[in-house]
Design a protein around this motif. Structure first.
Motif, PDB file in Angstrom:
ATOM      1  N   MET A   1       0.796  -1.197   0.000  1.00  0.00           N
ATOM      2  CA  MET A   1       0.000   0.000   0.000  1.00  0.00           C
ATOM      3  C   MET A   1       0.841   1.264   0.000  1.00  0.00           C
ATOM      4  O   MET A   1       0.482   2.242   0.613  1.00  0.00           O
ATOM      5  CB  MET A   1      -0.953  -0.003   1.175  1.00  0.00           C
ATOM      6  N   ASP A  39      -0.749  -2.853  -6.394  1.00  0.00           N
ATOM      7  CA  ASP A  39      -0.817  -1.822  -5.353  1.00  0.00           C
ATOM      8  C   ASP A  39       0.062  -0.662  -5.832  1.00  0.00           C
ATOM      9  O   ASP A  39       1.156  -0.419  -5.318  1.00  0.00           O
ATOM     10  CB  ASP A  39      -0.314  -2.398  -4.027  1.00  0.00           C
ATOM     11  N   TRP A 117      -5.090   4.768   6.208  1.00  0.00           N
ATOM     12  CA  TRP A 117      -5.350   4.673   4.772  1.00  0.00           C
ATOM     13  C   TRP A 117      -6.830   4.463   4.452  1.00  0.00           C
ATOM     14  O   TRP A 117      -7.512   3.688   5.101  1.00  0.00           O
ATOM     15  CB  TRP A 117      -4.600   3.464   4.200  1.00  0.00           C
TER      16      TRP A 117
END
Length: 133
Positions: A1, A39, A117
């Protein structure tokens, strides 16, 4: 991420070079931090000379206007050795493939946690998905 921001002096790099820089950052993230290939979130910012400042010799490293500021925000948990290997490998790749000076590859990693996030929809997906794997 990871979320990657790359800043550089405008007109220093062509679109094709920026694409290769993006690819090499991502490949190094996958290789060293086991980031999933999809990602993939990166932004590039070209700055006017009046917006781009740096020390040309801080810590006895000779920098040029080819300097790349690479900021990577990512989940915490990587070891010091992983980070050192990442820095080294990324600088090596950019040097070998695009002839960017290793001295001009400036990287900062910013560690975060899952709750920091959202990937959209106003949902903290990394928290929502914990335990579902």
């Amino acid at each position: 991420m990871p979320f990657v921001r790359v800043s550089y002096l405008e007109k220093k790099y062509e679109a094709e070079q920026l694409s290769i820089i993006s690819r090499e950052i991502m490949s190094t993230l996958v290789e060293h931090f086991n980031v999933p290939e999809d990602d993939y979130f990166q932004v590039f910012h070209g700055h006017k000379a009046s917006e781009f400042y740096y020390s040309p010799n801080y810590l006895n490293i000779s920098r040029t206007d080819g300097l790349l500021f690479i900021q990577i925000t990512l989940k915490s948990g990587r070891s010091t050795e992983q980070k050192k290997d990442f820095y080294s490998r990324l600088a090596e790749r950019l040097s070998n493939i695009l002839n960017i000076r290793k001295e001009d590859v400036f990287v900062v990693l910013v560690d975060t946690e899952f709750e920091d996030w959202t990937f959209g929809n106003g949902v903290a997906q990394m928290i929502e998905n914990q335990g579902k794997e």
